[in-house]
Design a protein around this motif. Structure first.
Motif: not given
Length: 136
Positions: A34-58, A71-73
């Protein structure tokens, strides 16, 4: 004087019962989701995670900051020297700009320690998740 032995007799029994599924408030992965919902607009986790506005967090714990290949940091993040663990990630989530001045991450931070610990538990659950899909 009247008193009841029922509470006295039941207390040890009740204290000995297992509390399955009970964790301290705010420290479990379900709360972290539930807390991660704040992060999900920029970050992804899980099997198909990829970078978006932020890096994936797997597989984040043990990863050097600024090293996910898809991701370009910011220069600040790449040069930070941080290796993500419970301590460094908690500090970053509390105050990103204080931990890595000039980071590209635009997040004010979390001030609630229970939410931070829950978020870390949630991210820890993706430690062994499949690596991100190849960038397109």
């Amino acid at each position: 004087m009247k008193f009841s032995l029922v509470p006295t007799l039941l207390t040890p029994l009740l204290l000995s019962l297992p509390l399955q599924g009970c964790t301290p408030s705010g420290t479990d992965a379900a709360t972290g989701a539930r807390v991660f919902r704040q992060c999900a607009s920029c970050h992804q986790v899980g099997a198909n995670a990829r970078a978006g506005f932020g890096p994936q967090l797997n597989g984040l714990f043990g990863r050097r900051a600024g090293s996910a290949p898809d991701f370009v940091y910011s220069e600040a993040m790449r040069r930070s020297g941080i290796v993500w663990d419970e301590r460094t990630l908690a500090a970053f989530v509390r105050a990103p700009d204080k931990v890595v001045p000039e980071t590209k991450m635009r997040f004010w931070g979390l001030g609630d320690e229970n939410q931070i610990q829950a978020l870390l538990a949630y991210l820890r659950s993706f430690q062994d998740a499949d690596r991100p899909a190849a960038p397109r």
